[in-house]
Design an enzyme around this catalytic site. Structure first.
Site, short mmCIF file in Angstrom:
data_model
loop_
_atom_site.label_atom_id
_atom_site.label_comp_id
_atom_site.label_asym_id
_atom_site.label_seq_id
_atom_site.Cartn_x
_atom_site.Cartn_y
_atom_site.Cartn_z
N SER A 161 -41.32 -50.10 -60.90
CA SER A 161 -42.29 -49.04 -60.61
C SER A 161 -41.99 -48.42 -59.25
O SER A 161 -41.16 -48.93 -58.48
CB SER A 161 -43.73 -49.58 -60.63
OG SER A 161 -43.92 -50.53 -59.58
N ILE A 193 -41.00 -46.57 -55.90
CA ILE A 193 -39.73 -46.18 -55.29
C ILE A 193 -38.56 -46.81 -56.02
O ILE A 193 -37.53 -46.16 -56.26
CB ILE A 193 -39.72 -46.55 -53.79
CG1 ILE A 193 -40.69 -45.65 -53.02
CG2 ILE A 193 -38.32 -46.43 -53.20
CD1 ILE A 193 -40.83 -46.02 -51.55
N SER A 237 -41.13 -49.90 -44.02
CA SER A 237 -42.29 -49.01 -44.01
C SER A 237 -42.46 -48.46 -42.61
O SER A 237 -42.04 -49.07 -41.62
CB SER A 237 -43.55 -49.77 -44.44
OG SER A 237 -44.71 -48.99 -44.24
N TYR A 260 -49.74 -56.88 -44.11
CA TYR A 260 -48.61 -56.05 -44.54
C TYR A 260 -47.78 -55.62 -43.33
O TYR A 260 -46.55 -55.70 -43.35
CB TYR A 260 -49.13 -54.85 -45.30
CG TYR A 260 -48.07 -53.90 -45.80
CD1 TYR A 260 -47.28 -54.24 -46.89
CD2 TYR A 260 -47.88 -52.64 -45.21
CE1 TYR A 260 -46.30 -53.37 -47.36
CE2 TYR A 260 -46.93 -51.77 -45.68
CZ TYR A 260 -46.13 -52.13 -46.76
OH TYR A 260 -45.18 -51.27 -47.22
N LYS A 305 -43.78 -56.48 -42.50
CA LYS A 305 -42.81 -55.41 -42.33
C LYS A 305 -42.21 -55.41 -40.92
O LYS A 305 -41.03 -55.11 -40.73
CB LYS A 305 -43.45 -54.05 -42.64
CG LYS A 305 -43.82 -53.88 -44.10
CD LYS A 305 -42.61 -53.96 -45.01
CE LYS A 305 -42.94 -53.67 -46.46
NZ LYS A 305 -41.75 -53.70 -47.34
N SER A 310 -47.19 -43.37 -55.43
CA SER A 310 -46.78 -44.52 -56.24
C SER A 310 -48.02 -45.37 -56.51
O SER A 310 -49.14 -45.01 -56.12
CB SER A 310 -45.72 -45.35 -55.50
OG SER A 310 -46.29 -46.04 -54.40
#
Length: 339
Positions: free
Chosen positions: A60, A62, A190, A203, A207, A239
């Site tokens: 799914s 990217i 990201s 998150y 990252k 997305s």
């Protein structure tokens, strides 16, 4: 008098050039080095043909779009994710719309958190295609929850999946690249691996860890100039990443991801990624304004960035609590001012 006029004309030209560049930057959707490569650099159609590319998180978002665009370049594709039926769907579309045959695509189910399976998965790819030219570390998951409302298990999963899973798979693939003295390790990081934002503390941590790891790894591989380590840092993209984000508990995800139309299209993001890969760029920022500007501020004027981020962060939390996309108002405000 003529010299004075010439100097005034030169100053006016410099001012006009500055204004033009400012206007271009306000409409930019990538960092300046990336956009220069798009204009004057090597084309993916020239550089990536006939390569073996392994894409994780290919079911799914990217990763899916990357598979579609790569399939038109004549590469050999390895598609990995946990959901086999979704990978088969992506494979069918690649065969329908791309330039590949059945033998050119390998569907390889993979759970990044099951690090014990990564060595066997790597051997399966090598057995099928004989080499791995590009590893695209795209698999991962996001987060939408306040720190005080989030269990420790959520943070543990984010680190295990986004960071340790990626490090583990890279460790399995890298010896093969070192043996050949060439290869590309492309990690989809990201913008939140550079800046930080509320609702995504775990998150952001995962990252930031990835960026630090791969920047350090790049220096360790200085003796192998043929091995390129690239960090791709997208901003908000259309997305399902928000919809699939972890909430306060590991078993909960976001039910409604809100309107995504204001974000960058996945196809544009992936095109810029391919340009980055073709030109061996070490780090690229792919984002619309105002997030691209904020990223530059974090990089070069962190004191200002702290102040701006604190203001934007309050609005982000308000949006989240009211049930709309956390970042939607920034785009609307910037678009109104720009227009």
């Amino acid at each position: 008098m003529n010299w004075e006029l010439l100097l005034w004309l030169l100053a006016l030209c410099a001012l006009l050039l500055l204004v033009v560049q400012l206007l271009r930057f306000l409409r930019a959707d990538g960092d300046l080095t990336l956009l220069w490569a798009e204009w004057q650099g090597r084309r993916p159609e020239w550089e990536l043909t006939d390569m073996v590319v392994w894409v994780t998180g290919a079911s799914s978002g990217i990763g899916e779009e990357l598979a579609y665009q790569l399939s038109k370049l004549g590469v050999s594709l390895v598609l990995s994710a946990r959901r086999v039926h979704e990978l088969e769907r992506v494979k069918r579309r690649c065969l329908e719309n791309g330039n590949l045959k059945e033998k050119d695509i390998l569907v390889l189910p993979l759970d990044l958190t099951d690090t014990g399976s990564h060595e066997a998965a790597t051997e399966a790819v090598l057995q099928e295609f004989g080499r791995i030219d590009i590893l695209v570390n795209n698999g991962g998951i996001s987060q939408r929850s306040l720190y005080m409302d989030t269990s420790l298990d959520v943070y543990r999963k984010l680190i295990e999946l986004n960071y340790l899973g990626t490090v583990s798979l890279t460790k399995c693939v890298l010896p093969h690249m070192i043996e050949r003295k060439q290869g590309k390790i492309v990690t989809v990081n990201s913008i939140l691996g550079i800046i930080s934002a509320p609702l995504s503390t775990g998150y952001c941590a995962s990252k930031h860890a990835l960026r630090g790891f791969f920047n350090g790894l790049r220096t360790e591989l200085a003796a192998y100039p043929g091995i390129i380590v690239s960090n791709i840092c997208p901003g908000p993209v259309q997305s399902n990443i928000v919809q699939n984000s972890l909430a306060g508990e590991v078993t909960k995800t976001i039910a409604n991801n809100g309107d995504q139309s204001h974000k960058m299209t996945t196809s544009r993001c992936v095109r810029l990624m391919l340009i980055s890969m073709a030109n061996d760029l070490k780090e690229v920022w792919i984002s619309q304004q105002p997030f691209l500007l904020v990223t530059y501020l974090w990089q070069y004027m962190p004191t200002w960035a702290w102040w701006i981020t604190s203001k934007m962060g309050k609005k982000r939390i308000e949006n989240f609590k009211s049930g709309v996309d956390a970042d939607s108002s920034y785009f609307k405000i910037f678009k109104t001012k720009r227009d």
